[in-house]
Motif scaffolding. Structure first.
Motif, PDB file in Angstrom:
ATOM      1  N   ARG A  61       0.624  -1.212   0.417  1.00 48.09           N
ATOM      2  CA  ARG A  61       0.206  -0.185  -0.139  1.00 48.09           C
ATOM      3  C   ARG A  61       1.197   1.460   0.109  1.00 48.09           C
ATOM      4  NH1 ARG A  61      -4.862  -1.963   1.320  1.00 48.09           N
ATOM      5  NH2 ARG A  61      -4.986  -3.398   2.571  1.00 48.09           N
ATOM      6  N   PHE A  62       0.171   2.046  -1.136  1.00 45.00           N
ATOM      7  CA  PHE A  62       0.625   3.878  -0.998  1.00 45.00           C
ATOM      8  C   PHE A  62      -0.040   4.848  -1.395  1.00 45.00           C
ATOM      9  CE2 PHE A  62       1.536   2.192  -5.083  1.00 45.00           C
ATOM     10  CZ  PHE A  62       1.740   3.590  -5.598  1.00 45.00           C
ATOM     11  N   THR A  63      -0.101   5.826  -0.562  1.00 44.41           N
ATOM     12  CA  THR A  63      -0.783   6.977  -0.642  1.00 44.41           C
ATOM     13  C   THR A  63       0.113   7.927  -1.355  1.00 44.41           C
ATOM     14  OG1 THR A  63      -1.739   6.132   0.948  1.00 44.41           O
ATOM     15  CG2 THR A  63      -2.156   8.413   0.377  1.00 44.41           C
ATOM     16  N   GLU A  64      -0.977   8.812  -2.452  1.00 42.58           N
ATOM     17  CA  GLU A  64      -0.985   9.829  -3.396  1.00 42.58           C
ATOM     18  C   GLU A  64      -1.626  10.790  -3.116  1.00 42.58           C
ATOM     19  OE1 GLU A  64       2.093  10.559  -4.834  1.00 42.58           O
ATOM     20  OE2 GLU A  64       2.585   8.699  -4.754  1.00 42.58           O
ATOM     21  N   VAL A  65      -0.960  12.156  -3.372  1.00 38.75           N
ATOM     22  CA  VAL A  65      -2.009  13.136  -2.558  1.00 38.75           C
ATOM     23  C   VAL A  65      -1.860  14.173  -4.230  1.00 38.75           C
ATOM     24  CG1 VAL A  65      -2.193  12.778  -0.236  1.00 38.75           C
ATOM     25  CG2 VAL A  65      -0.475  14.143  -1.205  1.00 38.75           C
ATOM     26  N   ASP A  66      -3.255  15.373  -4.119  1.00 35.37           N
ATOM     27  CA  ASP A  66      -2.781  16.607  -5.225  1.00 35.37           C
ATOM     28  C   ASP A  66      -4.005  17.144  -5.212  1.00 35.37           C
ATOM     29  OD1 ASP A  66      -2.204  18.027  -7.593  1.00 35.37           O
ATOM     30  OD2 ASP A  66      -0.933  16.147  -8.105  1.00 35.37           O
ATOM     31  N   LEU A 145      12.794  -0.995  -0.791  1.00 34.47           N
ATOM     32  CA  LEU A 145      13.459   0.363  -0.240  1.00 34.47           C
ATOM     33  C   LEU A 145      13.691   1.127  -1.329  1.00 34.47           C
ATOM     34  CD1 LEU A 145      15.094   0.298   2.808  1.00 34.47           C
ATOM     35  CD2 LEU A 145      13.634   1.735   2.256  1.00 34.47           C
ATOM     36  N   SER A 146      13.908   0.410  -2.527  1.00 39.04           N
ATOM     37  CA  SER A 146      14.855   0.762  -3.944  1.00 39.04           C
ATOM     38  C   SER A 146      13.631   1.976  -4.525  1.00 39.04           C
ATOM     39  CB  SER A 146      15.167  -0.474  -4.402  1.00 39.04           C
ATOM     40  OG  SER A 146      14.053  -0.835  -5.119  1.00 39.04           O
ATOM     41  N   LEU A 147      11.888   1.604  -3.932  1.00 45.84           N
ATOM     42  CA  LEU A 147      11.242   2.467  -4.678  1.00 45.84           C
ATOM     43  C   LEU A 147      10.981   4.078  -4.815  1.00 45.84           C
ATOM     44  CD1 LEU A 147       8.272  -0.352  -4.201  1.00 45.84           C
ATOM     45  CD2 LEU A 147       9.408   0.804  -6.524  1.00 45.84           C
ATOM     46  N   ALA A 148      11.882   3.875  -3.018  1.00 47.25           N
ATOM     47  CA  ALA A 148      11.956   5.506  -2.678  1.00 47.25           C
ATOM     48  C   ALA A 148      13.070   6.663  -3.442  1.00 47.25           C
ATOM     49  CB  ALA A 148      12.317   5.488  -1.106  1.00 47.25           C
ATOM     50  N   ALA A 153       6.810   5.706  -1.400  1.00 44.15           N
ATOM     51  CA  ALA A 153       6.882   5.184   0.278  1.00 44.15           C
ATOM     52  C   ALA A 153       5.474   4.134   0.331  1.00 44.15           C
ATOM     53  CB  ALA A 153       6.222   6.342   1.055  1.00 44.15           C
ATOM     54  N   ILE A 154       6.343   3.086   0.260  1.00 44.50           N
ATOM     55  CA  ILE A 154       5.332   2.067   0.920  1.00 44.50           C
ATOM     56  C   ILE A 154       5.346   2.060   2.619  1.00 44.50           C
ATOM     57  CG2 ILE A 154       5.035  -0.674   0.647  1.00 44.50           C
ATOM     58  CD1 ILE A 154       5.143   0.537  -2.103  1.00 44.50           C
ATOM     59  N   SER A 155       4.056   1.840   2.451  1.00 43.68           N
ATOM     60  CA  SER A 155       3.371   1.167   4.235  1.00 43.68           C
ATOM     61  C   SER A 155       3.554   0.193   4.462  1.00 43.68           C
ATOM     62  CB  SER A 155       2.062   2.351   4.800  1.00 43.68           C
ATOM     63  OG  SER A 155       1.716   2.030   5.373  1.00 43.68           O
ATOM     64  N   ASP A 156       4.008   0.027   5.397  1.00 40.73           N
ATOM     65  CA  ASP A 156       4.156  -1.642   6.298  1.00 40.73           C
ATOM     66  C   ASP A 156       4.161  -1.724   7.442  1.00 40.73           C
ATOM     67  OD1 ASP A 156       5.960  -0.090   6.629  1.00 40.73           O
ATOM     68  OD2 ASP A 156       7.955  -1.856   5.733  1.00 40.73           O
ATOM     69  N   GLN A 157       3.532  -0.810   8.738  1.00 42.70           N
ATOM     70  CA  GLN A 157       4.078  -0.289   9.879  1.00 42.70           C
ATOM     71  C   GLN A 157       1.947  -0.781  10.183  1.00 42.70           C
ATOM     72  OE1 GLN A 157       6.273  -0.091  11.442  1.00 42.70           O
ATOM     73  NE2 GLN A 157       7.647   0.575   9.354  1.00 42.70           N
ATOM     74  N   ASP A 158       1.865  -0.348   9.703  1.00 43.50           N
ATOM     75  CA  ASP A 158      -0.303  -0.596   9.835  1.00 43.50           C
ATOM     76  C   ASP A 158      -0.596  -2.154   9.928  1.00 43.50           C
ATOM     77  OD1 ASP A 158      -1.958  -0.478   7.290  1.00 43.50           O
ATOM     78  OD2 ASP A 158      -0.599   0.927   6.918  1.00 43.50           O
TER      79      ASP A 158
END
Length: 238
Positions: A61-66, A145-148, A153-158
């Motif tokens: 999962r990741f999030t984008e805003v605009d 991390l190479s995607l950074a 930014a991949i979410s892996d904490q929740d």
């Protein structure tokens, strides 16, 4: 004439009495044996085995805003393609990758606009990886991390972003574990019989418990502990 009839009757009565006595002794012996067979001991046998998960499900999962909805969709598409390409480069097939529709959130449509919110639209993107190549997945997670460098930014904490590891080959280990649990139960029963100056007899009844599969620990959820407890009742003999 009456005396001659009395003798056979007397003999017949004696034989009947003897038969009843012998029958009584036989029945008595059987009752004693049945009583002895009522002595039992009930024990539990445990078997545990560590196995490695053979299936992994990983929601990426990741999030984008605009503030521009059209631009947001374009960004989402580009970054989703980059994540999918990354997974394929790691060795996963297209059949193992599932892309969900992005969830778009219009913050102004909620009626209350937080002045601290910089962007109106937020898109939550979810890409699911379902594979039986657990080792490859574990290796890939360390390379995310190479995607950074592409701004992803991949979410892996929740909780919803954590990989789930499953063991679906229980039937392969069942016979071995049931045998082990039965042997363990017999060892316990034999120890009890020895301590009570008895001899262990045959099994009266047995009950197989349910198998449980849990993580070995929180740091290695891909290593599972399979557990079974069987209950057996044995006869005790003198």
């Amino acid at each position: 004439m009456q005396k001659s009839n009395a003798l056979p009757a007397l003999i017949l009565g004696g034989l009947l009495c003897l038969g009843l006595i012998m029958l009584g002794n036989t029945v008595g012996d059987k009752l004693i044996k049945m009583k002895a067979m009522e002595r039992t001991v009930t024990v539990k046998g445990l078997a545990e085995k560590e196995v490695k998960a053979n299936v992994a499900i990983w929601p990426i999962r990741f999030t984008e805003v605009d503030n521009d909805l059209k631009q947001l969709y374009q960004t989402v598409q580009v970054k989703t393609d980059k994540v999918v390409d990354f997974l394929k480069q790691q060795g996963f097939s297209e059949d193992e990758i599932t892309i969900a529709l992005p969830a778009i959130n219009d913050r102004q449509a909620q009626g209350y606009v937080d002045p601290n919110v910089k962007y109106r639209y937020a898109a939550n993107i979810s890409i699911s990886l379902y594979t039986d190549n657990v080792d490859l997945l574990l290796k890939t997670r360390t390379n995310m991390l190479s995607l950074a460098k592409d701004g992803i930014a991949i979410s892996d904490q929740d909780y919803n972003s954590k990989a789930q590891f499953l063991f679906t080959e229980l039937n392969k280990v069942k016979p071995e574990m049931i045998e082990s649990a039965t042997k363990n139960a017999r060892q316990v029963a034999e120890k009890f019989a020895k301590d009570s100056n008895s001899k262990l007899g045959k099994i009266k009844n047995a009950s197989q418990g349910q198998f449980s599969i849990n993580d070995r620990d929180s740091n290695t959820p891909y290593v599972k502990k399979v557990r079974i407890v069987s209950t057996l009742t044995y006869y005790l003999n003198d």
